[in-house]
Motif scaffolding. Structure first.
Motif, PDB file in Angstrom:
ATOM      1  N   CYS A  57       0.811  -1.225   0.000  1.00 36.13           N
ATOM      2  CA  CYS A  57       0.000   0.000   0.000  1.00 36.13           C
ATOM      3  C   CYS A  57       0.841   1.270   0.000  1.00 36.13           C
ATOM      4  CB  CYS A  57      -0.959   0.000   1.186  1.00 36.13           C
ATOM      5  SG  CYS A  57      -0.163   0.271   2.794  1.00 36.13           S
ATOM      6  N   ARG A  58       2.158   1.124   0.062  1.00 30.58           N
ATOM      7  CA  ARG A  58       3.094   2.243   0.086  1.00 30.58           C
ATOM      8  C   ARG A  58       2.973   3.105   1.346  1.00 30.58           C
ATOM      9  NH1 ARG A  58       6.568   0.708  -3.588  1.00 30.58           N
ATOM     10  NH2 ARG A  58       6.342   1.495  -5.680  1.00 30.58           N
ATOM     11  N   GLY A  59       2.339   2.564   2.390  1.00 31.25           N
ATOM     12  CA  GLY A  59       2.223   3.278   3.658  1.00 31.25           C
ATOM     13  C   GLY A  59       3.574   3.406   4.341  1.00 31.25           C
ATOM     14  N   ARG A  60       3.787   4.511   5.048  1.00 36.62           N
ATOM     15  CA  ARG A  60       5.004   4.755   5.840  1.00 36.62           C
ATOM     16  C   ARG A  60       4.556   4.940   7.277  1.00 36.62           C
ATOM     17  NH1 ARG A  60       9.014   3.245   3.272  1.00 36.62           N
ATOM     18  NH2 ARG A  60      10.571   4.752   3.768  1.00 36.62           N
ATOM     19  N   PHE A  61       5.243   4.313   8.216  1.00 33.79           N
ATOM     20  CA  PHE A  61       4.800   4.340   9.604  1.00 33.79           C
ATOM     21  C   PHE A  61       5.950   3.992  10.531  1.00 33.79           C
ATOM     22  CE2 PHE A  61       3.335   0.803   7.024  1.00 33.79           C
ATOM     23  CZ  PHE A  61       4.135  -0.219   7.493  1.00 33.79           C
ATOM     24  N   GLU A  62       5.692   4.083  11.823  1.00 34.67           N
ATOM     25  CA  GLU A  62       6.647   3.685  12.842  1.00 34.67           C
ATOM     26  C   GLU A  62       6.074   2.494  13.598  1.00 34.67           C
ATOM     27  OE1 GLU A  62       7.412   7.152  15.234  1.00 34.67           O
ATOM     28  OE2 GLU A  62       8.888   7.894  13.801  1.00 34.67           O
ATOM     29  N   LEU A  63       6.941   1.540  13.903  1.00 37.30           N
ATOM     30  CA  LEU A  63       6.529   0.332  14.608  1.00 37.30           C
ATOM     31  C   LEU A  63       7.353   0.163  15.876  1.00 37.30           C
ATOM     32  CD1 LEU A  63       6.411  -2.151  11.595  1.00 37.30           C
ATOM     33  CD2 LEU A  63       4.441  -1.156  12.780  1.00 37.30           C
ATOM     34  N   ALA A  64       6.710  -0.283  16.936  1.00 41.93           N
ATOM     35  CA  ALA A  64       7.417  -0.625  18.168  1.00 41.93           C
ATOM     36  C   ALA A  64       8.155  -1.940  17.959  1.00 41.93           C
ATOM     37  CB  ALA A  64       6.421  -0.755  19.313  1.00 41.93           C
ATOM     38  N   ALA A  65       9.142  -2.204  18.790  1.00 35.90           N
ATOM     39  CA  ALA A  65       9.932  -3.432  18.680  1.00 35.90           C
ATOM     40  C   ALA A  65       9.049  -4.671  18.733  1.00 35.90           C
ATOM     41  CB  ALA A  65      10.982  -3.482  19.785  1.00 35.90           C
ATOM     42  N   GLY A  66       7.980  -4.639  19.506  1.00 36.76           N
ATOM     43  CA  GLY A  66       7.097  -5.787  19.636  1.00 36.76           C
ATOM     44  C   GLY A  66       6.317  -6.119  18.376  1.00 36.76           C
ATOM     45  N   ALA A  67       6.250  -5.189  17.434  1.00 38.87           N
ATOM     46  CA  ALA A  67       5.507  -5.416  16.190  1.00 38.87           C
ATOM     47  C   ALA A  67       6.365  -6.060  15.107  1.00 38.87           C
ATOM     48  CB  ALA A  67       4.940  -4.095  15.679  1.00 38.87           C
ATOM     49  N   LEU A  68       7.657  -6.200  15.371  1.00 39.44           N
ATOM     50  CA  LEU A  68       8.591  -6.752  14.391  1.00 39.44           C
ATOM     51  C   LEU A  68       9.105  -8.107  14.852  1.00 39.44           C
ATOM     52  CD1 LEU A  68      10.497  -3.436  14.065  1.00 39.44           C
ATOM     53  CD2 LEU A  68       9.462  -4.550  12.110  1.00 39.44           C
ATOM     54  N   ARG A  69       9.497  -8.935  13.898  1.00 37.81           N
ATOM     55  CA  ARG A  69      10.160 -10.212  14.164  1.00 37.81           C
ATOM     56  C   ARG A  69      11.382 -10.280  13.271  1.00 37.81           C
ATOM     57  NH1 ARG A  69       7.239  -9.501  17.416  1.00 37.81           N
ATOM     58  NH2 ARG A  69       5.522 -10.673  18.229  1.00 37.81           N
ATOM     59  N   LEU A  70      12.464 -10.820  13.808  1.00 36.58           N
ATOM     60  CA  LEU A  70      13.708 -10.967  13.060  1.00 36.58           C
ATOM     61  C   LEU A  70      14.059 -12.440  13.000  1.00 36.58           C
ATOM     62  CD1 LEU A  70      16.335  -9.800  11.782  1.00 36.58           C
ATOM     63  CD2 LEU A  70      17.230  -9.620  14.115  1.00 36.58           C
ATOM     64  N   ALA A  71      14.339 -12.934  11.803  1.00 35.40           N
ATOM     65  CA  ALA A  71      14.780 -14.319  11.613  1.00 35.40           C
ATOM     66  C   ALA A  71      16.201 -14.285  11.064  1.00 35.40           C
ATOM     67  CB  ALA A  71      13.862 -15.052  10.641  1.00 35.40           C
ATOM     68  N   ILE A  72      17.116 -14.953  11.754  1.00 36.88           N
ATOM     69  CA  ILE A  72      18.509 -14.980  11.334  1.00 36.88           C
ATOM     70  C   ILE A  72      18.830 -16.374  10.825  1.00 36.88           C
ATOM     71  CG2 ILE A  72      20.910 -14.694  12.038  1.00 36.88           C
ATOM     72  CD1 ILE A  72      19.920 -12.706  14.140  1.00 36.88           C
ATOM     73  N   GLY A  73      19.124 -16.453   9.534  1.00 31.97           N
ATOM     74  CA  GLY A  73      19.437 -17.724   8.907  1.00 31.97           C
ATOM     75  C   GLY A  73      20.923 -17.893   8.682  1.00 31.97           C
ATOM     76  N   ALA A  74      21.269 -18.935   7.952  1.00 32.07           N
ATOM     77  CA  ALA A  74      22.663 -19.266   7.677  1.00 32.07           C
ATOM     78  C   ALA A  74      23.285 -18.333   6.637  1.00 32.07           C
ATOM     79  CB  ALA A  74      22.771 -20.711   7.213  1.00 32.07           C
ATOM     80  N   SER A  75      22.456 -17.629   5.866  1.00 36.40           N
ATOM     81  CA  SER A  75      22.986 -16.742   4.829  1.00 36.40           C
ATOM     82  C   SER A  75      22.156 -15.456   4.783  1.00 36.40           C
ATOM     83  CB  SER A  75      22.911 -17.431   3.462  1.00 36.40           C
ATOM     84  OG  SER A  75      21.558 -17.539   3.049  1.00 36.40           O
ATOM     85  N   SER A  76      22.599 -14.529   3.968  1.00 37.06           N
ATOM     86  CA  SER A  76      21.856 -13.276   3.824  1.00 37.06           C
ATOM     87  C   SER A  76      20.492 -13.517   3.183  1.00 37.06           C
ATOM     88  CB  SER A  76      22.670 -12.267   3.007  1.00 37.06           C
ATOM     89  OG  SER A  76      22.925 -12.780   1.717  1.00 37.06           O
ATOM     90  N   ARG A  77      20.361 -14.568   2.399  1.00 33.14           N
ATOM     91  CA  ARG A  77      19.073 -14.889   1.757  1.00 33.14           C
ATOM     92  C   ARG A  77      18.041 -15.399   2.754  1.00 33.14           C
ATOM     93  NH1 ARG A  77      19.303 -18.430  -3.249  1.00 33.14           N
ATOM     94  NH2 ARG A  77      17.219 -17.555  -3.412  1.00 33.14           N
ATOM     95  N   THR A  78      18.514 -15.938   3.883  1.00 31.36           N
ATOM     96  CA  THR A  78      17.590 -16.475   4.874  1.00 31.36           C
ATOM     97  C   THR A  78      17.528 -15.637   6.147  1.00 31.36           C
ATOM     98  OG1 THR A  78      19.311 -17.963   5.698  1.00 31.36           O
ATOM     99  CG2 THR A  78      17.796 -18.847   4.028  1.00 31.36           C
TER     100      THR A  78
END
Length: 97
Positions: free
Chosen positions: A36-57
């Motif tokens: 939707c091209r929306g721009r906004f601010e998110l609290a840390a709790g609204a985000l999830r980070l997944a760290i894989g074996a490579s930059s692709r994951t």
């Protein structure tokens, strides 16, 4: 306060231990939705980070507060550093042999 309640520090009260602390504003991250091209601010709790074996994951994800789309974006080293430092929940992905 007794000595045992202050971990062996004599004469220190709870008030004196926390006297130098200030209120800290919660960390917010700027993000955008590719749908939707929306721009906004998110609290840390609204985000999830997944760290894989490579930059692709390695990626972060969130739900767009404007349109409800599930958004997934790649996360380079700097983004990983910022998100983990800001308290974003992290999942480490393990590769299978």
């Amino acid at each position: 306060m007794s000595e045992s309640a202050t971990s062996g520090v004599r004469g220190m009260t709870v008030a004196s231990a926390f006297a130098g602390m200030r209120n800290v504003a919660p960390v917010v991250f700027r993000a955008g939705c590719p749908d939707c091209r929306g721009r906004f601010e998110l609290a840390a709790g609204a985000l999830r980070l997944a760290i894989g074996a490579s930059s692709r994951t390695t990626f972060y994800s969130f739900t767009c507060p404007d349109c409800g789309a599930a958004v997934r974006k790649p996360a380079g080293e700097r983004i990983v550093e910022l998100l983990t430092g800001g308290g974003v929940r992290t999942l480490r992905l393990h590769s299978t042999p």
